[in-house]
Design an enzyme around this catalytic site. Structure first.
Site, PDB file in Angstrom:
ATOM      1  N   GLU A 312       1.102  -1.041   0.223  1.00 27.97           N
ATOM      2  CA  GLU A 312      -0.080  -0.045  -0.201  1.00 27.97           C
ATOM      3  C   GLU A 312       1.140   1.396   0.101  1.00 27.97           C
ATOM      4  O   GLU A 312       0.788   2.411   1.058  1.00 27.97           O
ATOM      5  CB  GLU A 312      -1.046  -0.074   1.108  1.00 27.97           C
ATOM      6  N   GLU A 376      -4.928 -10.248  -0.380  1.00 25.76           N
ATOM      7  CA  GLU A 376      -5.230 -10.292   1.732  1.00 25.76           C
ATOM      8  C   GLU A 376      -7.080 -10.252   0.842  1.00 25.76           C
ATOM      9  O   GLU A 376      -7.706  -9.657  -0.068  1.00 25.76           O
ATOM     10  CB  GLU A 376      -5.365  -8.744   2.003  1.00 25.76           C
TER      11      GLU A 376
END
Length: 993
Positions: A312, A376
């Site tokens: 991220e 994820e």
């Protein structure tokens, strides 16, 4: 900036506070000294940093350690294995770096390499040697290589390890140094959109893991790491992503040994400022250092099959540079990075938390040939996640989808104690920390103390390495498919049993299975002649357990199971008709009706429209009688305040949490001498004076827009969007992208041009060949965007409850619920709630179990008869919330020590919970130890509950698992009984007309 002194002597300093990777301490340590004094000084004024001021330098010194070597030293080595085209024979190549720390040259140094098997014997005749001369202060690199015929291969299923030794000798033959490491013969490739290990396409049945312990934080022990790995192996996890930093090195050694595939992730994340660092040349060295140090540290571990460049942080030139280095340095492993999306420098596409339809889109992108993984998914925060089964149905249906990693493994709460010494788990805000992320550190499949969340049983079932399908159940024919990638199924002992209710009717052991990887083997069970019992269900359960002890599990450990309802023709339940049962006496007053029958009494309050007493042989069973109930203590997924679902916000906006029932009519009639009926009509509306919060405020919408655009847009994209909206990028207030986007949104909101901006944004994303989020598509398709959405109408329902009372003590509740308002959000639950009298502590039920289940998380629970204490039914999620439900309950019995109690049955079944805590207390407390334990048992007998989903950081529950606010009828049955003389199994077979 700082500089460093060791034993009062300057070792090195740097104005930018970055220290070299290695310090040469030669001459600074005197013989016999066993410690060093390290002191750090400020560059500006030379002042000494006290220990308490050093915390922000911990990253710099994290990997600082001291070691002593001979002048000639094997500073580094790298063992690599490659197979031939048929994956039989392999080449073992070892790169050895020999450094000479002395000033004079070292001539005739000999490096010898040898390979040993697990028993310590020389393996495959592999031994290599080389002679090297090394000048003073210089490092030389050697390559030792040789063929190994038919080595035992390394995989997560068969983690075969060899030992490689490297011996450095002087020209005179003196042994100067010996190094060693474990070697696994393992090759990673990408072909045809799949990830191959030793030529076999594998799925990653994974989890994300942090180094964390409740009493030591990130300072994990070897014992806890082994505990993690044993749990993972026993629950069919085969892969770990080290989120979001390289885990403790010993963890990788253990994964080599026990067998887990690792995505090794660099400690690179800049979530708050997203892509700014990756696009800033000044950060390039930091990116390269963090990525390369991970690779250099962990390159010898066979368990590491993929390098990940972090998490991220947007994507940009610095990521591209690091990927180029990784590919050039280590072409034996592919490179992953989720935020790169489809950039060409990553070897696989990755995403987080997609909806199922979006996952199918990702899997079918025209022209894309790279594999796809969910790094994820299934956000396991609190009572979560739902619909794992559906994810894996899609993963296994599309070849490019190669697996998924649950977020995450362990709740990262820290242990604290009350004044009385009771331990509890603390999270954000419990340390006086403001602001905090509250409980967002607790997303695990296990609690901080390593006990299992109920969700871990769902993972075990969905991840299990075989599948069983029915071919012809009546003939006992089934097919077993091997979902392993390397071994057959002969390591498992298959057994079967047939049961009905609480009786096991037959059982047996099947011959050993030999289906190879991906193969299917048909089996036949000789089903015996079974008694056709009225109303009985016959369940065939197959179990596959370890035949022998393994490193991670003992013989008998169940690896997989499957269960089928046999197609048996059975008589109907025992019919009971009015007029043939014990006499029912009725005593009526102005306020109450009393019903007296065989060994029971029931009191009904006509004013309140509910039962107020139910006694068996004089013993009270009720504290509060059944009442309609729509509300549950929100789960953390329900409480989510971003994304599409925001369930609890919408529930509260219509007042589901503030409903009150008003009785509008009570009508009683005798049906026969043994039965009577009471019909209660009522209105369920929001309480008078209740203030309902908005489903969504303008401020919340603005904040969500700002968050979404900050994640979605780079500075360059924002620059391109501004002129389309008539704004100057350079004139936007703010020092960074986030602040500029906030100004951008605020200005457009003032002009009432948000929808216009969203249309322009979609157009820009399409031009930039960037994905258009489904939420954006949905808003545009709707044709407008209200900054302050209209407040929905408060919820209102009409309810008719028929109580049919029999002389046996049976009470049949037929409930008819009808919404009186259109457009209501889906319901948390729908059922009846009551409180038992104190002293009823044992629950026995026939349904899914033994652990907690919900409609979208029940695959891992077998149908059977189970018993537990009411205290044990409570699940101590770190943040208190809805918990403890059991689904598909046919019947249940709540009893005291004397065996007397209450039978509850559904038609055909109910979702049941029995807890010592009120819904309100669960909703308004923060931690389990703060709850007030009631002596009574709160019984929730639900026709249905909405599922769980994983909306705390992901999609909400699937529509099929949403309990719609629509006209509904359901039936419950209550019956006092004495377990010493009556069986709920047989009582449940009685059928009332």
């Amino acid at each position: 900036a700082f500089y460093l002194y060791v034993n009062s002597k300057p070792v090195g300093f740097s104005k930018d506070s970055r220290l070299p990777a290695e310090f040469d301490l030669t001459g600074l340590v005197k013989p016999g000294e066993n410690s060093l004094a390290l002191r750090v000084y400020r560059w500006s004024d030379g002042s000494y940093l006290e220990d308490q001021d050093m915390w922000f330098l911990s990253g710099i010194f994290r990997d600082v350690y001291l070691y002593a070597t001979p002048d000639a030293h094997i500073r580094d080595f790298w063992a690599r294995t490659t197979f031939d085209s048929v994956y039989r024979d392999a080449t073992l190549s070892v790169q050895v770096k020999v450094k000479n720390y002395a000033k004079r040259a070292q001539k005739g140094l000999r490096v010898e390499a040898a390979l040993y098997d697990a028993s310590g014997q020389p393996a495959h005749g592999w031994a290599q040697a080389a002679i090297v001369d090394v000048k003073g202060g210089v490092e030389e690199t050697l390559e030792l290589s040789g063929l190994v015929q038919s080595p035992a291969q390394w995989s997560a299923e068969f983690p075969n390890l060899y030992t490689l030794t490297l011996t450095l000798k002087s020209a005179e033959g003196e042994v100067l140094e010996v190094e060693s490491c474990k070697v696994g013969f393992r090759q990673v490739e990408i072909k045809d959109g799949k990830i191959l290990i030793n030529g076999q396409a594998v799925y990653f049945r994974g989890v994300n893991r942090h180094d964390n312990m409740p009493d030591r934080g990130h300072a994990v022990t070897v014992e806890s790491m082994i505990q993690d790995i044993l749990l993972m192996k026993r629950f069919n996890v085969n892969a770990v992503r080290t989120s979001h930093y390289p885990n403790e090195p010993i963890f990788l050694q253990l994964c080599d040994q026990y067998g887990l595939y690792i995505i090794d992730e660099a400690n690179i994340e800049s979530h708050g400022i997203w892509d700014k660092p990756t696009k800033d040349p000044e950060f390039k060295e930091a990116f390269m250092a963090r990525g390369s140090r991970m690779v250099e540290r962990d390159k010898n571990h066979p368990c590491v099959v993929i390098w990940s460049m972090g998490n991220e942080s947007g994507h940009g030139p610095n990521h591209a540079a690091l990927a180029d280095w990784m590919h050039a340095f280590d072409p034996t492993r592919p490179v992953h990075y989720e935020s790169a999306r489809n950039e060409p420098y990553v070897d696989m596409i990755s995403t987080m938390y997609p909806k199922l339809d979006k996952l199918v889109e990702f899997a079918t992108v025209p022209g894309e040939t790279r594999p796809f993984i969910l790094c994820e998914y299934a956000h396991s925060m609190g009572n979560s996640p739902g619909n794992l089964k559906e994810y894996w149905e899609i993963i296994e249906a599309y070849p490019r989808l190669r697996g998924a990693f649950v977020w995450d493994w362990v709740d990262q709460a820290l242990i604290r104690k009350t004044e009385e010494g009771r331990p509890w788990f603390a999270y954000g805000g419990d340390f006086g920390d403001k602001p905090s992320d509250f409980s967002f550190c607790c997303n695990g499949l296990i609690f901080p103390d390593r006990t299992e969340h109920p969700a871990l049983w769902e993972i075990k079932k969905v991840y299990q390495p075989l599948a069983v399908t029915a071919v012809d159940l009546s003939a006992g024919k089934l097919a077993v498919r091997n979902k392993n990638f390397f071994g057959d199924l002969s390591y498992l002992t298959p057994t079967w049993s047939i049961s009905t209710d609480d009786r096991k009717l037959a059982e047996g052991r099947l011959p050993a299975l030999h289906a190879g990887p991906g193969e299917t083997e048909e089996i036949t069970i000789a089903i015996p002649r079974l008694p056709a019992l009225p109303g009985a269900e016959y369940w065939l359960t197959l179990s596959f357990a370890l035949t022998e002890d393994t490193l991670w599990g003992a013989a008998g450990h169940e690896v997989a199971w499957e269960q089928f309802k046999l197609p048996m023709a059975v008589p109907q339940d025992y019919p009971l008709s009015a007029g043939s049962l014990p006499e029912l006496k009725i005593e009526e007053s102005l306020a109450r009706m009393v019903f007296l029958g065989k060994n029971f009494s029931l009191v009904f309050d006509k004013q309140d429209g509910r039962m107020v007493s139910l006694k068996q042989a004089g013993r009270e069973l009720l504290s509060t009688g059944p009442a309609i109930n729509f509300w549950r203590a929100p789960t953390e997924n329900d409480l989510n305040t971003w994304g599409e679902e925001r369930a609890a916000m919408r529930w509260r906006s219509v007042g589901y949490d503030q409903l009150a029932e008003t009785i509008t009519g009570v009508k009683a009639e005798r049906i026969a001498k043994d039965s009577a009926r009471i019909v209660v009509t009522s209105e369920v509306k929001v309480k008078d004076g209740a203030v309902l919060p908005p489903a969504e405020t303008a401020e919340q919408r603005l904040r969500m827009l700002q968050m979404g655009l900050t994640m979605m847009l780079s500075d360059e994209a924002l620059m391109a969007l501004c002129p389309r909206m008539g704004l100057e990028y350079s004139a936007l207030p703010g020092m960074n992208k986030e602040e500029r986007i906030r100004s951008f949104i605020s200005e457009l909101a003032k002009q009432n041009r948000i929808f216009e901006m969203l249309v322009a944004l979609k157009s820009l994303l399409v031009e930039m060949q960037q994905p258009v989020p489904p939420e954006l598509e949905g808003v545009i398709e709707a044709g407008g965007y209200e900054m302050a959405p209209k407040q929905p109408d408060p919820a209102a329902f009409s309810v008719e409850t028929q109580y049919t009372i029999y002389g046996t003590g049976d009470v049949i509740l037929d409930v008819h619920v009808k919404p009186e308002v259109e457009g209501l959000p889906f319901l948390p639950r729908l059922g009846m709630q009551m409180l038992s009298a104190p002293g009823m502590e044992k629950l026995t039920w026939f349904g899914r179990g033994p652990h907690e289940t919900y409609v979208d998380r029940q695959e891992g629970a077998k149908v059977g008869v189970y018993s537990a204490s009411v205290d044990d039914l409570f699940v101590k999620y770190v943040l208190t919330q809805e918990n403890g439900a059991r689904t598909e309950v046919r019947w249940a019995g709540l009893t005291g020590e004397d065996g007397r109690g209450l039978m509850i049955a559904g038609s055909p079944w109910i979702t049941l919970s029995a807890l010592h805590y009120s819904v309100s207390d669960l909703e308004h407390s923060r931690h389990p130890h703060e709850l007030t334990r009631l002596d009574e048992v709160v019984l929730n007998m639900d026709a249905a509950q909405s599922g769980l989903g994983s909306a705390s950081c992901g999609p909400g529950r699937l529509e099929k698992y949403q309990l719609k606010a629509e006209e509904t009828r359901f039936r419950l049955r209550l019956r006092p009984y004495d377990a010493q003389h009556e069986s709920p199994v047989w009582l449940s077979k009685e059928a009332f007309a």
